[in-house]
Motif scaffolding. Structure first.
Motif, mmCIF file in Angstrom:
data_model
loop_
_atom_site.group_PDB
_atom_site.id
_atom_site.type_symbol
_atom_site.label_atom_id
_atom_site.label_comp_id
_atom_site.label_asym_id
_atom_site.label_seq_id
_atom_site.Cartn_x
_atom_site.Cartn_y
_atom_site.Cartn_z
ATOM 1 N N THR A 16 0.944 -1.372 0.094
ATOM 2 C CA THR A 16 0.031 0.058 -0.271
ATOM 3 C C THR A 16 0.766 1.185 0.027
ATOM 4 O O THR A 16 0.919 2.108 -0.927
ATOM 5 C CB THR A 16 -0.998 0.142 1.229
ATOM 6 N N GLU A 17 1.914 1.342 0.855
ATOM 7 C CA GLU A 17 2.921 2.394 0.979
ATOM 8 C C GLU A 17 3.743 2.427 -0.318
ATOM 9 O O GLU A 17 4.131 3.602 -0.718
ATOM 10 C CB GLU A 17 3.609 2.340 2.291
ATOM 11 N N MET A 18 4.014 1.482 -0.773
ATOM 12 C CA MET A 18 5.058 1.471 -1.817
ATOM 13 C C MET A 18 4.313 1.982 -3.144
ATOM 14 O O MET A 18 5.026 3.106 -3.773
ATOM 15 C CB MET A 18 5.479 -0.008 -2.270
ATOM 16 N N TRP A 19 3.026 1.653 -3.470
ATOM 17 C CA TRP A 19 2.490 2.278 -4.469
ATOM 18 C C TRP A 19 1.982 3.849 -4.376
ATOM 19 O O TRP A 19 1.971 4.576 -5.105
ATOM 20 C CB TRP A 19 1.005 1.549 -4.871
ATOM 21 N N GLU A 20 1.635 4.303 -2.967
ATOM 22 C CA GLU A 20 1.457 5.753 -2.698
ATOM 23 C C GLU A 20 2.851 6.419 -2.994
ATOM 24 O O GLU A 20 2.629 7.381 -3.386
ATOM 25 C CB GLU A 20 1.000 5.572 -1.171
ATOM 26 N N ARG A 21 3.840 5.762 -2.330
ATOM 27 C CA ARG A 21 5.326 6.509 -2.597
ATOM 28 C C ARG A 21 5.426 6.568 -4.023
ATOM 29 O O ARG A 21 6.211 7.675 -4.650
ATOM 30 C CB ARG A 21 6.211 5.939 -1.735
ATOM 31 N N ILE A 156 11.120 1.402 -2.857
ATOM 32 C CA ILE A 156 11.076 0.777 -4.049
ATOM 33 C C ILE A 156 10.278 1.601 -5.063
ATOM 34 O O ILE A 156 10.595 1.845 -6.161
ATOM 35 C CB ILE A 156 10.388 -0.598 -3.694
ATOM 36 N N GLY A 157 9.195 2.272 -4.335
ATOM 37 C CA GLY A 157 8.322 3.194 -5.113
ATOM 38 C C GLY A 157 8.906 4.390 -5.687
ATOM 39 O O GLY A 157 8.991 4.604 -6.659
ATOM 40 N N ALA A 158 9.862 4.815 -4.625
ATOM 41 C CA ALA A 158 10.544 6.068 -5.130
ATOM 42 C C ALA A 158 11.802 5.880 -5.822
ATOM 43 O O ALA A 158 11.932 6.868 -6.694
ATOM 44 C CB ALA A 158 11.108 6.669 -3.590
ATOM 45 N N PHE A 159 12.120 4.534 -6.062
ATOM 46 C CA PHE A 159 13.386 4.374 -6.956
ATOM 47 C C PHE A 159 12.696 4.109 -8.376
ATOM 48 O O PHE A 159 13.016 4.728 -9.319
ATOM 49 C CB PHE A 159 13.929 3.224 -6.706
ATOM 50 N N VAL A 160 11.814 3.255 -8.480
ATOM 51 C CA VAL A 160 11.175 2.925 -9.736
ATOM 52 C C VAL A 160 10.408 4.212 -10.580
ATOM 53 O O VAL A 160 10.674 4.418 -11.957
ATOM 54 C CB VAL A 160 10.325 1.947 -9.753
ATOM 55 N N CYS A 161 9.852 5.017 -9.607
ATOM 56 C CA CYS A 161 8.945 6.034 -10.313
ATOM 57 C C CYS A 161 9.634 7.127 -11.133
ATOM 58 O O CYS A 161 9.228 7.522 -12.160
ATOM 59 C CB CYS A 161 8.241 6.775 -9.244
ATOM 60 N N ASN A 162 11.069 7.354 -10.917
ATOM 61 C CA ASN A 162 11.849 8.436 -11.691
ATOM 62 C C ASN A 162 11.806 7.813 -13.379
ATOM 63 O O ASN A 162 12.009 8.942 -14.042
ATOM 64 C CB ASN A 162 12.992 8.629 -11.083
ATOM 65 N N PHE A 163 12.136 6.650 -13.216
ATOM 66 C CA PHE A 163 12.303 6.111 -14.794
ATOM 67 C C PHE A 163 10.922 6.441 -15.552
ATOM 68 O O PHE A 163 10.994 6.669 -16.765
ATOM 69 C CB PHE A 163 13.025 4.720 -14.713
ATOM 70 N N VAL A 164 10.069 5.778 -14.747
ATOM 71 C CA VAL A 164 8.488 5.825 -15.577
ATOM 72 C C VAL A 164 8.317 7.431 -15.802
ATOM 73 O O VAL A 164 7.721 7.718 -16.811
ATOM 74 C CB VAL A 164 7.543 5.224 -14.282
ATOM 75 N N VAL A 413 16.826 0.476 -0.723
ATOM 76 C CA VAL A 413 16.402 -1.290 -1.206
ATOM 77 C C VAL A 413 17.470 -2.247 -0.973
ATOM 78 O O VAL A 413 17.225 -3.250 -0.221
ATOM 79 C CB VAL A 413 15.878 -1.323 -2.671
ATOM 80 N N VAL A 414 18.721 -1.595 -1.436
ATOM 81 C CA VAL A 414 19.916 -2.561 -1.050
ATOM 82 C C VAL A 414 20.261 -2.841 0.339
ATOM 83 O O VAL A 414 20.782 -4.006 0.840
ATOM 84 C CB VAL A 414 20.964 -2.154 -2.291
ATOM 85 N N LEU A 415 20.425 -1.724 0.897
ATOM 86 C CA LEU A 415 20.941 -1.747 2.323
ATOM 87 C C LEU A 415 20.176 -2.132 3.685
ATOM 88 O O LEU A 415 20.321 -2.649 4.486
ATOM 89 C CB LEU A 415 21.570 -0.388 2.805
ATOM 90 N N THR A 416 18.691 -2.161 3.376
ATOM 91 C CA THR A 416 17.704 -2.391 4.186
ATOM 92 C C THR A 416 17.843 -3.900 4.881
ATOM 93 O O THR A 416 17.913 -4.157 5.972
ATOM 94 C CB THR A 416 16.377 -2.120 3.840
ATOM 95 N N PRO A 417 18.104 -4.895 4.142
ATOM 96 C CA PRO A 417 18.375 -6.331 4.444
ATOM 97 C C PRO A 417 19.580 -6.496 5.378
ATOM 98 O O PRO A 417 19.461 -7.018 6.215
ATOM 99 C CB PRO A 417 18.313 -7.147 3.182
ATOM 100 N N LEU A 418 20.518 -5.562 4.698
ATOM 101 C CA LEU A 418 21.927 -5.746 5.551
ATOM 102 C C LEU A 418 21.631 -5.070 7.029
ATOM 103 O O LEU A 418 22.312 -5.624 7.788
ATOM 104 C CB LEU A 418 22.914 -4.980 4.745
ATOM 105 N N VAL A 419 21.038 -3.900 6.973
ATOM 106 C CA VAL A 419 21.000 -3.083 8.333
ATOM 107 C C VAL A 419 19.970 -4.057 9.105
ATOM 108 O O VAL A 419 20.383 -4.311 10.581
ATOM 109 C CB VAL A 419 20.333 -1.731 8.201
ATOM 110 N N VAL A 420 18.817 -4.559 8.754
ATOM 111 C CA VAL A 420 18.064 -5.448 9.422
ATOM 112 C C VAL A 420 18.928 -6.665 10.013
ATOM 113 O O VAL A 420 18.937 -7.072 11.242
ATOM 114 C CB VAL A 420 16.904 -5.923 8.590
#
Length: 569
Positions: A16-21, A156-164, A413-420
């Protein structure tokens, strides 16, 4: 960490938040470009000056983060969290689609108002609802990592949207890009509705806390808060001789004063058991204003650096890809007579040698030409272009400045799994920092990140030479680690410490601190041209953030004590 340990509602709120962002940052990425695009361009913009566009952009960004305070209040007292999310999402979708209406300033301003109001209802209540999913004992220890995962969805939403956005606006026009933001928001609302049907725990978490005897009614809140705030804003707007640089800045700061007093009064009248956690949250809110004031310069100072001080020339392979997906304009490659070509084929002069085309991906006209030289390439590069030694397939093509906005969400997106995983590793050894401790670490790392840009400025002679794009990846890589320690942890801390009856109100306070920081980021970025040595500008940011870190460090023993008393019983 096994996926099934987290509540099922996490993935519903994540997407939900991904699509909103996606919609929010898509709109934000092209907003200024749309306002300053000429009305006579192939895809007509609003034809505003840079100053007019910057003022509207700054005011919009501040209000977007201010209205969650009111949206949280309404959700706590009247609407509930899910209903607020539905209404806010539909308002925002309508606003984005409204921006696609051409040649109508009325539609433009009404659309912005809808987005601002919709974000106020949507943004804080998704975060609060997530926190309530983790209140069950079996989930409580996973709350910090849950917010980190949730934060990854945002980016994820913030990354993809600039290309679209870039593809749509260059291929079909501004309206299609804005409409895509609205479609993304509608997908988010539909996904949330489906999740409510499939995951009953979301509905169970949406419970309005019972009112206390001395709680203010909505009518009373309107009288003692809303009216004074708007009256103060009006005074700030009309007073002669701007205090904070512009009418909109004055109005915003004046508006915040009654709101800040309201939070102070909330603490003053709270029960004895509520005073300490409210005071701790208000202290954090005050300090992180500095973080947002420097962090949100990614849309201003770092954008200036990317545009004017970074080597943005594309290599031959990338050039072919970019031209294929983003430009339908044919560029001549006459070998004997150079054709210096502008946005729509207009001639900027001819010389002997291979032809080139300036910035045909972004579609931006060269500004400040000197004998046909675009102002964001150096004299040395211009000489190489003129003698034919610097050109790729006969063209000069720069990657678009706006894509630098995707570097930060990429790292999130890349670093979140590492930080967690890192905090989980420390947790297994009983060495994991408390949530306030993570926020302190985040502030320190953010201060260090600006030293990367100090080095970039020094190494490039403070603008005498073009800096490598690696410096941008460096500063974003470091500051993203700080952001992941601070921003999602702030959301988590609010959900842990805020009294249940005012949970969304306190979440609105977190976004209020973001709003004030956004305004201050505009003030700081406005000083960009005053610093002849850009290294000193970046050093100022580093020192401000370091000062905020020292304040949190001094407060940390008290914050930990309050945290342990009110979170870990």
């Amino acid at each position: 960490m096994a996926k099934n340990k987290h509540p099922k509602g996490l993935m519903i709120l994540f997407f939900t938040e991904m699509w909103e962002r996606f919609g929010y940052y898509l709109m934000l990425g092209i907003f200024t470009l749309y306002m300053i695009a000429p009305e006579t361009a192939k895809f007509a913009g609003l034809g505003m000056s840079n100053m007019e566009a910057a003022d509207i952009y700054g005011t919009y960004l501040a209000l977007v983060y201010l209205t969650p305070f009111f949206g949280g209040l309404l959700a706590d007292r009247f609407l509930g969290y899910r209903r607020s999310i539905y209404i806010g999402g539909l308002f925002m979708a309508a606003g984005y689609i409204g921006l696609s209406i051409p040649n109508s300033m009325m539609a433009f301003y009404i659309s912005l108002l809808l987005i601002i109001l919709g974000n106020g209802l949507f943004k804080p209540n998704v975060s609060v609802l997530l926190g309530k999913l983790y209140e069950k004992p079996e989930y409580e220890h996973l709350k910090d990592s849950g917010y980190n995962i949730f934060y990854m969805g945002i980016n994820i939403g913030a990354f993809v949207c600039n290309f679209v956005a870039a593809w749509l606006r260059l291929s079909y026009g501004w309206g299609w890009a804005f409409a895509a933001a609205g479609v993304g928001m509608l997908i988010g609302v539909l996904w949330f509705a489906w999740g409510n049907w499939r995951v009953p725990e979301i509905k169970e978490a949406d419970k309005i806390s019972p009112k206390r005897e001395n709680d203010l009614s909505l009518a009373r809140i309107f009288t003692v808060l809303f009216l004074p705030a708007f009256a103060a804003a009006a005074i700030g707007w009309i007073i002669p001789n701007n205090i904070f640089g512009s009418d909109s800045n004055d109005a915003f700061i004046f508006f915040c004063l009654p709101v800040l007093y309201f939070f102070f009064n909330t603490w003053r009248t709270a029960d004895k058991t509520e005073k300490a956690p409210i005071a701790a949250l208000l202290s954090i809110f005050g300090v992180v204003i500095i973080f947002w004031a420097v962090f949100h310069q990614n849309g201003s100072a770092l954008t200036y650096w990317a545009k004017n001080n970074t080597d943005r020339e594309l290599g031959p392979k990338m050039e072919v890809v970019i031209n294929t997906i983003a430009s339908s304009e044919e560029v001549s490659t006459v070998p004997r007579e150079r054709q210096i070509t502008g946005l729509h084929g207009e001639s900027l002069g001819t010389e002997q040698g291979p032809s080139y085309y300036f910035d045909n991906y972004t579609g931006e006209l060269p500004q400040g030409n000197l004998d046909g030289k675009p102002d964001d390439i150096t004299e040395q590069e211009w000489a190489q272009i003129k003698d034919g030694s610097k050109s790729s397939f006969g063209k000069l093509v720069l990657w678009p400045t706006e894509l630098q906005a995707s570097i930060n969400p990429f790292f999130v997106v890349v670093l979140t799994p590492l930080v967690v995983a890192f905090f989980a590793f420390l947790g297994r050894r009983r060495k994991e920092p408390s949530t306030p401790g993570k926020i302190a670490w985040g502030m320190l790392i953010s201060a260090v990140s600006w030293l990367v840009m100090v080095a970039a400025a020094v190494m490039s002679g403070n603008g005498a030479d073009k800096a490598s794009v690696a410096w941008l990846f460096g500063v974003y890589g470091v500051i993203t680690v700080g952001e992941l320690c601070l921003s999602p942890m702030g959301l988590s801390l609010v959900s842990k410490l805020a009294p249940r009856r005012i949970a969304a109100l306190m979440m609105g306070g977190w976004f209020l601190s973001t709003a004030i920081g956004n305004k201050l980021s505009g003030v700081l970025s406005g000083m960009w041209d005053l610093f002849e040595k850009k290294s000193n500008f970046f050093l100022t940011n580093a020192l401000l953030t370091a000062g905020a870190f020292l304040i949190i460090l001094l407060l940390l023993p008290w914050l930990k004590r309050v945290y342990n008393e009110h979170v870990h019983h």
